[in-house]
Design a protein around this motif. Structure first.
Motif, PDB file in Angstrom:
ATOM      1  N   UNK A 189      19.389 -51.996 -54.238  1.00 48.71           N
ATOM      2  CA  UNK A 189      19.761 -50.708 -54.208  1.00 48.71           C
ATOM      3  C   UNK A 189      21.196 -50.511 -54.643  1.00 48.71           C
ATOM      4  N   UNK A 190      21.568 -49.533 -55.606  1.00 52.58           N
ATOM      5  CA  UNK A 190      22.859 -49.079 -56.103  1.00 52.58           C
ATOM      6  C   UNK A 190      23.359 -48.144 -55.177  1.00 52.58           C
ATOM      7  N   UNK A 191      24.591 -48.321 -55.033  1.00 50.77           N
ATOM      8  CA  UNK A 191      25.282 -47.348 -54.204  1.00 50.77           C
ATOM      9  C   UNK A 191      26.704 -47.149 -54.574  1.00 50.77           C
ATOM     10  N   UNK A 192      27.243 -46.320 -54.114  1.00 49.45           N
ATOM     11  CA  UNK A 192      28.799 -45.888 -54.342  1.00 49.45           C
ATOM     12  C   UNK A 192      29.729 -45.933 -53.154  1.00 49.45           C
ATOM     13  N   UNK A 193      30.960 -46.157 -53.425  1.00 45.29           N
ATOM     14  CA  UNK A 193      31.921 -46.606 -52.541  1.00 45.29           C
ATOM     15  C   UNK A 193      33.112 -45.858 -53.145  1.00 45.29           C
ATOM     16  N   UNK A 194      33.713 -45.099 -52.310  1.00 50.16           N
ATOM     17  CA  UNK A 194      34.874 -44.246 -52.509  1.00 50.16           C
ATOM     18  C   UNK A 194      35.819 -44.346 -51.318  1.00 50.16           C
ATOM     19  N   UNK A 195      37.208 -44.700 -51.867  1.00 47.18           N
ATOM     20  CA  UNK A 195      38.336 -44.657 -50.734  1.00 47.18           C
ATOM     21  C   UNK A 195      39.177 -43.693 -51.230  1.00 47.18           C
ATOM     22  N   UNK A 196      39.406 -42.534 -50.547  1.00 45.92           N
ATOM     23  CA  UNK A 196      39.955 -41.466 -51.191  1.00 45.92           C
ATOM     24  C   UNK A 196      41.482 -41.191 -50.097  1.00 45.92           C
ATOM     25  N   UNK A 197      42.691 -41.251 -50.951  1.00 47.11           N
ATOM     26  CA  UNK A 197      43.780 -40.645 -50.155  1.00 47.11           C
ATOM     27  C   UNK A 197      43.510 -39.051 -50.150  1.00 47.11           C
ATOM     28  N   UNK A 198      43.959 -38.552 -48.972  1.00 48.24           N
ATOM     29  CA  UNK A 198      43.520 -37.298 -48.606  1.00 48.24           C
ATOM     30  C   UNK A 198      44.906 -36.207 -48.920  1.00 48.24           C
ATOM     31  N   UNK A 199      45.916 -37.053 -48.678  1.00 45.99           N
ATOM     32  CA  UNK A 199      47.055 -36.016 -48.710  1.00 45.99           C
ATOM     33  C   UNK A 199      47.954 -36.486 -50.231  1.00 45.99           C
ATOM     34  N   UNK A 200      48.619 -35.347 -50.666  1.00 41.62           N
ATOM     35  CA  UNK A 200      49.589 -35.527 -51.941  1.00 41.62           C
ATOM     36  C   UNK A 200      50.400 -36.720 -51.968  1.00 41.62           C
ATOM     37  N   UNK A 201      50.365 -37.302 -52.939  1.00 41.97           N
ATOM     38  CA  UNK A 201      51.355 -38.592 -53.100  1.00 41.97           C
ATOM     39  C   UNK A 201      52.665 -38.319 -53.855  1.00 41.97           C
ATOM     40  N   UNK A 202      52.743 -37.115 -54.601  1.00 46.05           N
ATOM     41  CA  UNK A 202      54.059 -36.818 -55.066  1.00 46.05           C
ATOM     42  C   UNK A 202      54.427 -37.971 -56.087  1.00 46.05           C
ATOM     43  N   UNK A 203      55.674 -38.654 -55.787  1.00 48.93           N
ATOM     44  CA  UNK A 203      56.092 -39.531 -56.801  1.00 48.93           C
ATOM     45  C   UNK A 203      55.796 -40.735 -56.524  1.00 48.93           C
TER      46      UNK A 203
END
Length: 279
Positions: A189-203
């Protein structure tokens, strides 16, 4: 799961990934002989006899005191685990884990229990927190492990991890990471993997990578290094395909920003086409 593509642009930074899994200790339950006459159906935790709950507390206490021999007395010499662990490798890995995280705490909850032939099967969830200092920087461990154990007498005979997620953060300003990945997929089966940084990174620059490994005993004892790439977005987004044979895999995301690192590992169960629903 080799279809999960890794980044092609690497940096010299190579953080170590180690999997604690069972070592995060969903520990044992001792059952009295009077329980064996109960019907072999899953019962809610509130129906468990007092001695069952009492022993849970004692085993957590043994783990929290870092007394490996007191912990091992609840494991049969013939103990087997679906990850391939033995009583000996369990002892080695626990000793190693407690050396790395001297301030570690276990809290185990009984989810359900039922009689099973001459023994009893219990499903538990263990919550683990730990801290250490590495090169003067704080490091924190937070893990949740759900597992199923079979007991005969006062010994754990068999154990299986149902689900597992661990997070390690280090530094003064680690990124806040949200992981989206299924806990179970079917073969192929195909699946998705997401790792998301939830706060702004700025510079800040963001480095990261994803690592897939089959679950095996050596993964508990030997850390794996990963190469990091410079990310152009606020996270990692991958598409993978499960292998054609049932197995368990660890999927890890490592994200590094100025001032800190976050590593999240989740177990992915690959089941046969007739092996239950996909979550």
């Amino acid at each position: 799961m080799r279809h999960v593509s890794l980044p092609s642009l690497f940096t010299p930074s190579r953080p170590a990934v180690k999997h604690w899994g069972l070592l995060l200790l969903t520990l044992g339950l001792v059952v009295g002989g009077e329980l064996m006459s109960q019907r072999a159906i899953a019962a809610p935790p509130e129906t468990a006899p007092p001695q069952l709950k009492e022993v849970l507390t004692k085993i957590d206490a043994a783990a929290n005191s870092k007394n490996v021999q007191n912990v091992l007395q609840f494991y049969s010499p013939n103990f087997t685990h679906t990850d391939g662990l033995t009583r000996q490798t369990l002892e080695q890995a626990l000793t190693q884990l407690w050396k790395q995280y001297p301030n570690i705490n276990y809290r185990t909850e009984l989810k359900s229990w039922q009689t099973d032939g001459r023994g009893i099967q219990a499903e538990t969830v263990t919550y683990i927190t730990g801290t250490q200092t590495v090169n003067g920087q704080p490091s924190k461990l937070n893990s949740t492990l759900q597992s199923r154990q079979r007991f005969e007498g006062q010994k754990i005979i068999q154990q299986e991890v149902v689900s597992e997620r661990s997070q390690i953060t280090s530094g003064e300003n680690p990124p806040d990471v949200k992981i989206n990945v299924p806990t179970q997929v079917r073969v192929g089966q195909e699946f998705s993997f997401d790792a998301i940084v939830e706060e702004p990174l700025g510079s800040d620059l963001l480095l990261g990578s994803v690592l897939e490994e089959p679950v095996k005993p050596s993964g508990y004892l030997n850390p794996t290094t990963v190469d990091l790439e410079l990310l152009t977005s606020g996270g990692i987004f991958k598409v993978g395909r499960a292998p054609n044979t049932p197995n368990n895999h660890w999927i890890s995301a490592v994200l590094v920003r100025h001032g800190g690192m976050t590593m999240v590992t989740q177990r992915l169960r690959v089941v046969a086409n007739s092996g239950g629903s996909v979550k």
